[in-house]
Scaffold this motif. Structure first.
Motif, short mmCIF file in Angstrom:
data_model
loop_
_atom_site.label_atom_id
_atom_site.label_comp_id
_atom_site.label_asym_id
_atom_site.label_seq_id
_atom_site.Cartn_x
_atom_site.Cartn_y
_atom_site.Cartn_z
N TRP A 4 0.85 -1.18 0.00
CA TRP A 4 0.00 0.00 0.00
C TRP A 4 0.89 1.24 0.00
CZ3 TRP A 4 -5.23 -0.33 -0.44
CH2 TRP A 4 -5.81 -1.57 -0.19
N ASN A 32 -15.29 4.35 -3.12
CA ASN A 32 -14.27 3.32 -3.32
C ASN A 32 -14.81 2.21 -4.23
OD1 ASN A 32 -12.61 4.73 -1.59
ND2 ASN A 32 -12.79 3.30 0.10
N ARG A 61 -12.08 -3.95 -1.04
CA ARG A 61 -10.64 -3.88 -0.71
C ARG A 61 -9.86 -4.91 -1.53
NH1 ARG A 61 -7.69 -1.58 3.43
NH2 ARG A 61 -5.76 -2.65 3.99
N ILE A 64 -9.43 -3.62 -5.02
CA ILE A 64 -8.40 -2.58 -5.05
C ILE A 64 -7.02 -3.22 -5.01
CG2 ILE A 64 -7.39 -0.64 -3.77
CD1 ILE A 64 -10.30 0.02 -2.85
N GLU A 92 -7.92 2.93 1.60
CA GLU A 92 -8.34 2.59 0.24
C GLU A 92 -8.63 3.86 -0.57
OE1 GLU A 92 -11.74 0.17 1.09
OE2 GLU A 92 -10.50 -1.27 2.19
#
Length: 107
Positions: A4, A32, A61, A64, A92
């Motif tokens: 990340w 998101n 998530r 992503i 996120e």
């Protein structure tokens, strides 16, 4: 695989997203979801429904992570949204926002 770009507890790197998520987490969850091709309103609404919300936010998530090539697992995504839900949403959103800013800079 990658990492990340924004830390889980780096909530205050973007105060606008932090404040929005604190007061209206469903809006951040919906944005998101929309960024990875899901319906904004539906997924934003589902995000506030207890265990269903944890599951749906973890799905976003995971998408992503797959899109960005980030290491992890769906089980860990569920745990992140169970124990650190707001921080996960902010992480996120910041990740997606950083990618959008980079693509705008290239244009």
């Amino acid at each position: 695989m990658g990492e990340w770009q924004n830390g889980l507890f780096g909530c205050f790197s973007n105060c606008g997203v932090c404040i929005m998520t604190y007061f209206l987490p469903c809006v951040t969850a919906g944005k998101n979801a929309e960024a990875v091709g899901k319906g904004c309103c539906l997924w934003g609404f589902l995000s506030i429904l207890g265990p269903i919300g944890i599951y749906t936010r973890a799905q976003v998530r995971q998408l992503i992570r797959e899109q960005k090539g980030i290491d992890g697992s769906f089980g860990m995504d569920c745990l992140m949204h169970w124990f650190c839900g707001l921080c996960s949403l902010i992480q996120e959103a910041n990740e997606l926002g950083a990618a959008q800013a980079q693509s705008m800079a290239r244009e």
